[in-house]
Scaffold this motif. Structure first.
Motif, PDB file in Angstrom:
ATOM      1  N   ASP A 144       0.823  -1.217   0.000  1.00  0.00           N
ATOM      2  CA  ASP A 144       0.000   0.000   0.000  1.00  0.00           C
ATOM      3  C   ASP A 144       0.860   1.271   0.000  1.00  0.00           C
ATOM      4  OD1 ASP A 144      -2.241  -1.587  -0.005  1.00  0.00           O
ATOM      5  OD2 ASP A 144      -2.752  -1.283   2.097  1.00  0.00           O
ATOM      6  N   MET A 145       2.019   1.223   0.682  1.00  0.00           N
ATOM      7  CA  MET A 145       2.839   2.438   0.790  1.00  0.00           C
ATOM      8  C   MET A 145       3.760   2.643  -0.406  1.00  0.00           C
ATOM      9  SD  MET A 145       3.698   2.894   4.816  1.00  0.00           S
ATOM     10  CE  MET A 145       4.516   1.397   5.130  1.00  0.00           C
ATOM     11  N   ASN A 146       4.087   1.537  -1.067  1.00  0.00           N
ATOM     12  CA  ASN A 146       5.062   1.655  -2.154  1.00  0.00           C
ATOM     13  C   ASN A 146       4.481   1.531  -3.544  1.00  0.00           C
ATOM     14  OD1 ASN A 146       7.310   2.095  -0.482  1.00  0.00           O
ATOM     15  ND2 ASN A 146       7.208  -0.057   0.105  1.00  0.00           N
ATOM     16  N   ARG A 147       3.164   1.491  -3.636  1.00  0.00           N
ATOM     17  CA  ARG A 147       2.584   1.398  -4.978  1.00  0.00           C
ATOM     18  C   ARG A 147       2.736   2.764  -5.661  1.00  0.00           C
ATOM     19  NH1 ARG A 147      -3.543   0.828  -2.708  1.00  0.00           N
ATOM     20  NH2 ARG A 147      -3.867   3.020  -2.234  1.00  0.00           N
ATOM     21  N   ASP A 148       2.739   2.725  -6.987  1.00  0.00           N
ATOM     22  CA  ASP A 148       2.954   3.962  -7.749  1.00  0.00           C
ATOM     23  C   ASP A 148       1.780   4.910  -7.634  1.00  0.00           C
ATOM     24  OD1 ASP A 148       5.400   3.136  -8.557  1.00  0.00           O
ATOM     25  OD2 ASP A 148       4.680   2.215 -10.415  1.00  0.00           O
ATOM     26  N   VAL A 149       0.563   4.343  -7.593  1.00  0.00           N
ATOM     27  CA  VAL A 149      -0.601   5.225  -7.578  1.00  0.00           C
ATOM     28  C   VAL A 149      -1.200   5.334  -6.179  1.00  0.00           C
ATOM     29  CG1 VAL A 149      -1.202   4.895  -9.992  1.00  0.00           C
ATOM     30  CG2 VAL A 149      -2.111   3.343  -8.294  1.00  0.00           C
ATOM     31  N   ALA A 150      -1.566   6.561  -5.814  1.00  0.00           N
ATOM     32  CA  ALA A 150      -2.187   6.855  -4.519  1.00  0.00           C
ATOM     33  C   ALA A 150      -1.561   6.061  -3.379  1.00  0.00           C
ATOM     34  CB  ALA A 150      -3.699   6.602  -4.595  1.00  0.00           C
ATOM     35  N   PRO A 151      -0.234   6.143  -3.207  1.00  0.00           N
ATOM     36  CA  PRO A 151       0.370   5.381  -2.112  1.00  0.00           C
ATOM     37  C   PRO A 151      -0.144   5.875  -0.761  1.00  0.00           C
ATOM     38  CG  PRO A 151       1.950   6.929  -3.032  1.00  0.00           C
ATOM     39  CD  PRO A 151       0.734   6.981  -3.914  1.00  0.00           C
ATOM     40  N   LEU A 152      -0.148   4.949   0.192  1.00  0.00           N
ATOM     41  CA  LEU A 152      -0.608   5.310   1.527  1.00  0.00           C
ATOM     42  C   LEU A 152       0.407   6.238   2.185  1.00  0.00           C
ATOM     43  CD1 LEU A 152      -2.453   4.839   4.013  1.00  0.00           C
ATOM     44  CD2 LEU A 152      -0.989   2.909   4.573  1.00  0.00           C
ATOM     45  N   ARG A 153      -0.017   7.451   2.466  1.00  0.00           N
ATOM     46  CA  ARG A 153       0.839   8.400   3.177  1.00  0.00           C
ATOM     47  C   ARG A 153      -0.060   9.474   3.776  1.00  0.00           C
ATOM     48  NH1 ARG A 153       0.921  13.186   0.547  1.00  0.00           N
ATOM     49  NH2 ARG A 153       0.457  13.145  -1.676  1.00  0.00           N
ATOM     50  N   PRO A 154       0.404  10.130   4.850  1.00  0.00           N
ATOM     51  CA  PRO A 154      -0.436  11.193   5.411  1.00  0.00           C
ATOM     52  C   PRO A 154      -0.472  12.384   4.454  1.00  0.00           C
ATOM     53  CG  PRO A 154       1.384  10.611   6.900  1.00  0.00           C
ATOM     54  CD  PRO A 154       1.641   9.919   5.609  1.00  0.00           C
ATOM     55  N   ALA A 155      -1.625  13.036   4.337  1.00  0.00           N
ATOM     56  CA  ALA A 155      -1.692  14.289   3.566  1.00  0.00           C
ATOM     57  C   ALA A 155      -0.796  15.300   4.286  1.00  0.00           C
ATOM     58  CB  ALA A 155      -3.138  14.791   3.545  1.00  0.00           C
ATOM     59  N   ASP A 156      -0.271  16.276   3.546  1.00  0.00           N
ATOM     60  CA  ASP A 156       0.629  17.269   4.158  1.00  0.00           C
ATOM     61  C   ASP A 156      -0.041  17.970   5.341  1.00  0.00           C
ATOM     62  OD1 ASP A 156       2.530  16.639   2.322  1.00  0.00           O
ATOM     63  OD2 ASP A 156       1.971  18.253   0.923  1.00  0.00           O
ATOM     64  N   ASP A 157      -1.361  18.161   5.231  1.00  0.00           N
ATOM     65  CA  ASP A 157      -2.071  18.867   6.299  1.00  0.00           C
ATOM     66  C   ASP A 157      -2.812  17.910   7.236  1.00  0.00           C
ATOM     67  OD1 ASP A 157      -3.687  18.144   4.199  1.00  0.00           O
ATOM     68  OD2 ASP A 157      -4.887  19.976   4.190  1.00  0.00           O
ATOM     69  N   ALA A 158      -2.377  16.638   7.261  1.00  0.00           N
ATOM     70  CA  ALA A 158      -3.059  15.675   8.142  1.00  0.00           C
ATOM     71  C   ALA A 158      -2.505  15.726   9.564  1.00  0.00           C
ATOM     72  CB  ALA A 158      -2.897  14.259   7.590  1.00  0.00           C
ATOM     73  N   LEU A 159      -3.371  15.392  10.492  1.00  0.00           N
ATOM     74  CA  LEU A 159      -2.951  15.248  11.877  1.00  0.00           C
ATOM     75  C   LEU A 159      -2.657  13.761  12.075  1.00  0.00           C
ATOM     76  CD1 LEU A 159      -2.933  16.686  14.713  1.00  0.00           C
ATOM     77  CD2 LEU A 159      -5.249  15.785  14.987  1.00  0.00           C
ATOM     78  N   VAL A 160      -1.424  13.426  12.440  1.00  0.00           N
ATOM     79  CA  VAL A 160      -1.059  12.020  12.606  1.00  0.00           C
ATOM     80  C   VAL A 160      -1.352  11.598  14.047  1.00  0.00           C
ATOM     81  CG1 VAL A 160       0.804  10.318  12.484  1.00  0.00           C
ATOM     82  CG2 VAL A 160       0.715  12.182  10.815  1.00  0.00           C
ATOM     83  N   VAL A 161      -2.173  10.560  14.192  1.00  0.00           N
ATOM     84  CA  VAL A 161      -2.524  10.069  15.533  1.00  0.00           C
ATOM     85  C   VAL A 161      -2.032   8.626  15.652  1.00  0.00           C
ATOM     86  CG1 VAL A 161      -4.427   9.547  17.113  1.00  0.00           C
ATOM     87  CG2 VAL A 161      -4.575  11.558  15.623  1.00  0.00           C
ATOM     88  N   ASP A 162      -1.131   8.372  16.615  1.00  0.00           N
ATOM     89  CA  ASP A 162      -0.637   7.019  16.858  1.00  0.00           C
ATOM     90  C   ASP A 162      -1.509   6.394  17.945  1.00  0.00           C
ATOM     91  OD1 ASP A 162       0.622   4.710  17.626  1.00  0.00           O
ATOM     92  OD2 ASP A 162       2.640   5.523  17.431  1.00  0.00           O
ATOM     93  N   SER A 163      -2.267   5.351  17.556  1.00  0.00           N
ATOM     94  CA  SER A 163      -3.235   4.782  18.495  1.00  0.00           C
ATOM     95  C   SER A 163      -2.713   3.538  19.217  1.00  0.00           C
ATOM     96  CB  SER A 163      -4.520   4.439  17.743  1.00  0.00           C
ATOM     97  OG  SER A 163      -4.321   3.269  16.972  1.00  0.00           O
ATOM     98  N   THR A 164      -1.395   3.271  19.110  1.00  0.00           N
ATOM     99  CA  THR A 164      -0.859   2.040  19.712  1.00  0.00           C
ATOM    100  C   THR A 164      -1.294   1.895  21.173  1.00  0.00           C
ATOM    101  OG1 THR A 164       1.058   2.176  18.266  1.00  0.00           O
ATOM    102  CG2 THR A 164       1.251   0.692  20.134  1.00  0.00           C
ATOM    103  N   THR A 165      -1.253   2.984  21.927  1.00  0.00           N
ATOM    104  CA  THR A 165      -1.594   2.885  23.355  1.00  0.00           C
ATOM    105  C   THR A 165      -2.898   3.612  23.677  1.00  0.00           C
ATOM    106  OG1 THR A 165      -0.314   4.862  23.860  1.00  0.00           O
ATOM    107  CG2 THR A 165       0.849   2.750  23.995  1.00  0.00           C
ATOM    108  N   LEU A 166      -3.681   3.929  22.657  1.00  0.00           N
ATOM    109  CA  LEU A 166      -4.938   4.640  22.911  1.00  0.00           C
ATOM    110  C   LEU A 166      -6.140   3.725  22.693  1.00  0.00           C
ATOM    111  CD1 LEU A 166      -4.312   8.028  21.004  1.00  0.00           C
ATOM    112  CD2 LEU A 166      -4.013   7.573  23.445  1.00  0.00           C
ATOM    113  N   SER A 167      -7.206   3.954  23.464  1.00  0.00           N
ATOM    114  CA  SER A 167      -8.441   3.198  23.249  1.00  0.00           C
ATOM    115  C   SER A 167      -9.216   3.877  22.116  1.00  0.00           C
ATOM    116  CB  SER A 167      -9.283   3.198  24.520  1.00  0.00           C
ATOM    117  OG  SER A 167      -9.750   4.512  24.763  1.00  0.00           O
ATOM    118  N   VAL A 168     -10.212   3.160  21.606  1.00  0.00           N
ATOM    119  CA  VAL A 168     -11.056   3.719  20.538  1.00  0.00           C
ATOM    120  C   VAL A 168     -11.672   5.037  21.023  1.00  0.00           C
ATOM    121  CG1 VAL A 168     -13.194   3.378  19.244  1.00  0.00           C
ATOM    122  CG2 VAL A 168     -11.567   1.504  19.459  1.00  0.00           C
ATOM    123  N   ILE A 169     -12.173   5.025  22.250  1.00  0.00           N
ATOM    124  CA  ILE A 169     -12.846   6.230  22.773  1.00  0.00           C
ATOM    125  C   ILE A 169     -11.883   7.401  22.841  1.00  0.00           C
ATOM    126  CG2 ILE A 169     -14.064   7.190  24.783  1.00  0.00           C
ATOM    127  CD1 ILE A 169     -15.222   4.393  25.194  1.00  0.00           C
TER     128      ILE A 169
END
Ligand code: DC
Length: 224
Positions: free
Chosen positions: A183-208
């Motif tokens: 998904d990250m290395n494909r040529d078209v629409a690769p998975l990456r945050p938009a320049d104006d995206a807020l990156v949230v790491d949920s590893t230690t966060l609950s859904v709520i």
């Protein structure tokens, strides 16, 4: 009038689906599960014997995909030709099919307008890989939700068990790493945050906690 859109992108099993649904319910907004479209396409193609590398046929199929989303009892049914395939398309194998058909730009283009048509008042929460970077570039709130591969594999494991699918954790970690890579290395629409995206790491966060974070942000940006 422009409709408010919150985009939630991120890798497989980052919790996007659950979080997007919760945010949509809390706000009373529409929900777009764009991954379901790619899943239905991959599944439908396989069912009717279209090869997953036959770009031209996949485009034709994507344009006329007989899929609809039906809200029932707080759940969304995914109807393909009148049959609810909501559970079937959640299987790991179908995720693989989706990931394969998603690499073709013309296939993505064929699904673009259909996705954009989900932006209806009072608002839309759009969940996927390229919601913020391609489909809804003007969205006033873009979230990129992530978590470690191990944590995502564990979440996926629990989800699959709950649905009665068999799985092993080690295989899932491997599968998630492979899927990220594709998904990250494909040529078209690769998975990456938009320049104006807020990156949230949920590893230690609950859904709520994640949902509250997004709602706070929406409030601060006067979207509510
Ligand atoms: O979010 P999901 O696991 O249901 O998505 C399944 C696959 O579909 C994923 O591996 C990549 C593809 N996909 C995509 O390319 N673009 C999207 N907006 C959503 C999904």
């Amino acid at each position: 009038m422009t409709v408010s859109v919150i985009t939630i992108d991120g890798p497989v099993s980052s919790g996007k689906g659950t979080v997007a649904r919760e945010v949509a319910i809390k706000l009373g907004w529409h929900l777009l599960d764009s991954g379901a479209l790619y899943r239905v396409l991959g599944y439908h193609a396989t069912q009717i014997g279209v090869a997953l590398d036959d770009e031209a046929k996949l485009v034709k199929l994507a344009k006329a995909l007989p899929v609809s989303f039906v809200e029932r009892d707080g759940d969304t049914l995914v109807m393909l030709d009148g049959v609810d395939v909501g559970n079937t398309i959640r299987a790991e194998e179908v995720g693989e099919l989706a990931s394969k058909v998603a690499i073709f730009q013309p296939v993505r283009d064929a699904l673009l307008e259909r996705q954009q048509s989900f932006a209806q008042t009072p608002g839309l929460v759009a969940d996927g890989r390229d919601m913020g970077t391609v489909v809804f570039t003007a969205a006033p709130l873009k979230i990129f939700l992530t978590a470690s591969a191990e944590e995502r594999a564990l979440r996926r494991y629990n989800q699959l068990k709950e649905k009665g699918f068999s799985a092993t954790l080690a295989a899932l970690v491997e599968d998630i790493r492979n899927r990220d890579e594709r998904d990250m290395n494909r040529d078209v629409a690769p998975l990456r945050p938009a320049d104006d995206a807020l990156v949230v790491d949920s590893t230690t966060l609950s859904v709520i906690e994640v949902v509250d974070r997004i709602l706070d942000e929406a409030q601060q940006r006067s979207l509510l």
